[in-house]
Write a protein that holds these residues in place. Structure first.
Motif, PDB file in Angstrom:
ATOM      1  N   TRP A   1       0.825  -1.205   0.000  1.00  0.00           N
ATOM      2  CA  TRP A   1       0.000   0.000   0.000  1.00  0.00           C
ATOM      3  C   TRP A   1       0.861   1.258   0.000  1.00  0.00           C
ATOM      4  O   TRP A   1       0.492   2.279  -0.595  1.00  0.00           O
ATOM      5  CB  TRP A   1      -0.932  -0.018   1.203  1.00  0.00           C
ATOM      6  N   GLY A   2       2.014   1.196   0.630  1.00  0.00           N
ATOM      7  CA  GLY A   2       2.889   2.359   0.675  1.00  0.00           C
ATOM      8  C   GLY A   2       3.489   2.707  -0.673  1.00  0.00           C
ATOM      9  O   GLY A   2       3.446   3.861  -1.103  1.00  0.00           O
ATOM     10  N   ASN A   3       4.054   1.709  -1.383  1.00  0.00           N
ATOM     11  CA  ASN A   3       4.659   2.049  -2.673  1.00  0.00           C
ATOM     12  C   ASN A   3       3.611   2.297  -3.754  1.00  0.00           C
ATOM     13  O   ASN A   3       3.907   2.904  -4.783  1.00  0.00           O
ATOM     14  CB  ASN A   3       5.690   1.001  -3.114  1.00  0.00           C
ATOM     15  N   MET A   4       2.365   1.837  -3.546  1.00  0.00           N
ATOM     16  CA  MET A   4       1.292   2.222  -4.461  1.00  0.00           C
ATOM     17  C   MET A   4       0.990   3.710  -4.334  1.00  0.00           C
ATOM     18  O   MET A   4       0.729   4.395  -5.327  1.00  0.00           O
ATOM     19  CB  MET A   4       0.025   1.401  -4.174  1.00  0.00           C
ATOM     20  N   LEU A   5       1.054   4.223  -3.121  1.00  0.00           N
ATOM     21  CA  LEU A   5       0.906   5.671  -2.924  1.00  0.00           C
ATOM     22  C   LEU A   5       2.074   6.428  -3.543  1.00  0.00           C
ATOM     23  O   LEU A   5       1.900   7.486  -4.152  1.00  0.00           O
ATOM     24  CB  LEU A   5       0.830   5.986  -1.425  1.00  0.00           C
ATOM     25  N   GLN A   6       3.279   5.869  -3.375  1.00  0.00           N
ATOM     26  CA  GLN A   6       4.466   6.524  -3.908  1.00  0.00           C
ATOM     27  C   GLN A   6       4.411   6.625  -5.432  1.00  0.00           C
ATOM     28  O   GLN A   6       4.857   7.603  -6.023  1.00  0.00           O
ATOM     29  CB  GLN A   6       5.710   5.745  -3.468  1.00  0.00           C
ATOM     30  N   GLY A   7       3.814   5.616  -6.088  1.00  0.00           N
ATOM     31  CA  GLY A   7       3.725   5.631  -7.536  1.00  0.00           C
ATOM     32  C   GLY A   7       2.618   6.505  -8.080  1.00  0.00           C
ATOM     33  O   GLY A   7       2.493   6.667  -9.296  1.00  0.00           O
ATOM     34  N   ALA A   8       1.795   7.075  -7.189  1.00  0.00           N
ATOM     35  CA  ALA A   8       0.668   7.913  -7.639  1.00  0.00           C
ATOM     36  C   ALA A   8       0.720   9.299  -7.022  1.00  0.00           C
ATOM     37  O   ALA A   8      -0.309   9.913  -6.768  1.00  0.00           O
ATOM     38  CB  ALA A   8      -0.647   7.228  -7.271  1.00  0.00           C
ATOM     39  N   GLN A   9       1.933   9.808  -6.796  1.00  0.00           N
ATOM     40  CA  GLN A   9       2.058  11.064  -6.076  1.00  0.00           C
ATOM     41  C   GLN A   9       2.091  12.305  -6.968  1.00  0.00           C
ATOM     42  O   GLN A   9       2.169  13.418  -6.459  1.00  0.00           O
ATOM     43  CB  GLN A   9       3.322  11.043  -5.215  1.00  0.00           C
ATOM     44  N   SER A  10       2.031  12.140  -8.291  1.00  0.00           N
ATOM     45  CA  SER A  10       2.071  13.317  -9.155  1.00  0.00           C
ATOM     46  C   SER A  10       0.752  14.084  -9.074  1.00  0.00           C
ATOM     47  O   SER A  10      -0.322  13.500  -8.870  1.00  0.00           O
ATOM     48  CB  SER A  10       2.349  12.909 -10.606  1.00  0.00           C
ATOM     49  N   ILE A  11       0.836  15.392  -9.241  1.00  0.00           N
ATOM     50  CA  ILE A  11      -0.343  16.253  -9.161  1.00  0.00           C
ATOM     51  C   ILE A  11      -1.355  15.886 -10.241  1.00  0.00           C
ATOM     52  O   ILE A  11      -2.571  15.885 -10.013  1.00  0.00           O
ATOM     53  CB  ILE A  11       0.064  17.727  -9.290  1.00  0.00           C
ATOM     54  N   THR A  12      -0.874  15.563 -11.434  1.00  0.00           N
ATOM     55  CA  THR A  12      -1.769  15.210 -12.538  1.00  0.00           C
ATOM     56  C   THR A  12      -2.643  14.014 -12.190  1.00  0.00           C
ATOM     57  O   THR A  12      -3.858  14.013 -12.414  1.00  0.00           O
ATOM     58  CB  THR A  12      -0.954  14.899 -13.808  1.00  0.00           C
ATOM     59  N   ILE A  13      -2.024  12.982 -11.614  1.00  0.00           N
ATOM     60  CA  ILE A  13      -2.794  11.794 -11.230  1.00  0.00           C
ATOM     61  C   ILE A  13      -3.771  12.123 -10.108  1.00  0.00           C
ATOM     62  O   ILE A  13      -4.934  11.691 -10.128  1.00  0.00           O
ATOM     63  CB  ILE A  13      -1.836  10.661 -10.806  1.00  0.00           C
ATOM     64  N   MET A  14      -3.344  12.900  -9.140  1.00  0.00           N
ATOM     65  CA  MET A  14      -4.215  13.237  -8.012  1.00  0.00           C
ATOM     66  C   MET A  14      -5.440  14.023  -8.456  1.00  0.00           C
ATOM     67  O   MET A  14      -6.529  13.891  -7.882  1.00  0.00           O
ATOM     68  CB  MET A  14      -3.433  14.027  -6.963  1.00  0.00           C
ATOM     69  N   LEU A  15      -5.276  14.851  -9.482  1.00  0.00           N
ATOM     70  CA  LEU A  15      -6.389  15.670  -9.944  1.00  0.00           C
ATOM     71  C   LEU A  15      -7.290  14.931 -10.930  1.00  0.00           C
ATOM     72  O   LEU A  15      -8.522  15.056 -10.877  1.00  0.00           O
ATOM     73  CB  LEU A  15      -5.865  16.963 -10.586  1.00  0.00           C
TER      74      LEU A  15
END
Length: 302
Positions: free
Chosen positions: A251-265
């Motif tokens: 779960w931790g490295n899945m968060l790390q791989g989705a930390q870009s602003i583009t993905i979050m938005l």
């Protein structure tokens, strides 16, 4: 003149003890089930653990299979939670990631509880110079910020599941040791302990067969609460790139791989799914720990 039936008397006494133990067990179970949050937490934890164990049966996808043509697709019938930046099925990685995060949590706490219980029992039972030496070492360990200690150790040794479990076990036993020591200090002067010493029972037997069973309540509660803390710590290290390394999902490295602003938005579900799993799992462990603490504490009335 009829002789008293000693066997029958012993059987009656044993039945009385068993019925008393059954009554105490029923009282503890009843007190636990009165805590609604603890019950909800236990049910959710069982579902999370079972979904991680039976992950291959719940999803047809390979957690490591990449399909760059399906990068960050929206949730659909084929991919219920969509895909990540490499086109891997997000739900599949979430389930398999739960295996890793829960394994690290349970195994690390089992090791830490074993070390802390053994050292705390020895310190609390023998006292004197043995107690002073163990507790001063505990004080030194507690004076070091744990996150810096974890980062240092993980940096020295290459990250991996086995090494993370070992590191968490070797750094997470100190609070358990202090807790067990306190319990042993209060129990070693009880009548049943003095009686065992009087008849020449060995110290090892007194510690692990007489005193330790009476101190298991606080140990169980501490273990339950510590699992959530380890999962959080593992997630933090993996998020920083110092824990479980891809392509192995956690779960931790899945968060790390989705930390870009583009993905979050635009693909907010990619970081939200593992983040929610961490939040729900840690909350459930805390709720269950609180429920067990209330159930095992004789001072709390029903």
């Amino acid at each position: 003149m009829a002789q008293p039936n000693l066997a029958s008397g012993n059987e009656i006494e044993l039945q009385g003890l068993n019925s008393k133990a059954d009554t105490l067990t029923k009282i503890m179970i009843r007190k636990f089930f009165k805590n609604k949050l603890a019950v909800i937490g236990a049910v959710l934890l069982i579902l999370i653990i079972l979904s991680a164990i039976f992950a291959p049966l719940l999803t047809p996808h390979d957690p490591d299979k990449q399909d760059l043509l399906k990068r960050l697709v929206n949730p659909s019938k084929e991919h219920l939670l969509g895909t990540d930046t490499f086109g891997r099925d997000l739900l599949t990685r979430l389930l398999y990631g739960g295996r890793i995060s829960l394994l690290v949590g349970f195994a690390s706490v089992a090791g830490a509880i074993t070390i802390g219980t053994a050292l705390g029992a020895i310190a609390g039972y023998f006292g004197g110079i043995v107690d002073a030496m163990i507790m001063r070492f505990v004080d030194i360990m507690l004076s070091i910020p744990q996150i810096f200690l974890l980062i240092t150790l993980v940096t020295i040794f290459n990250p991996g599941v086995d090494k993370l479990i070992l590191i968490f076990a070797l750094t997470g036993w100190t609070t358990t040791a202090r807790l067990v020591r306190g319990e042993f200090l209060s129990l070693r002067g009880r009548e049943f302990v003095l009686a065992s010493k009087t008849i020449g029972t060995r110290s090892f037997t007194i510690i692990f067969r007489e005193i330790l069973p009476n101190a298991m309540g606080p140990i169980i509660v501490a273990a339950t609460l510590n699992v959530g803390g380890v999962i959080l710590a593992e997630s933090a290290l993996s998020y920083l790139g110092l824990g479980i390394m891809p392509p192995t999902p956690s779960w931790g490295n899945m968060l790390q791989g989705a930390q870009s602003i583009t993905i979050m938005l635009n693909q907010w579900w990619v970081p939200t799914a593992p983040g929610l799993m961490i939040l729900i799992t840690v909350l459930c462990f805390n709720f269950v720990g609180d429920g067990l603490r209330d159930a095992l504490d004789p001072k709390i009335n029903e």
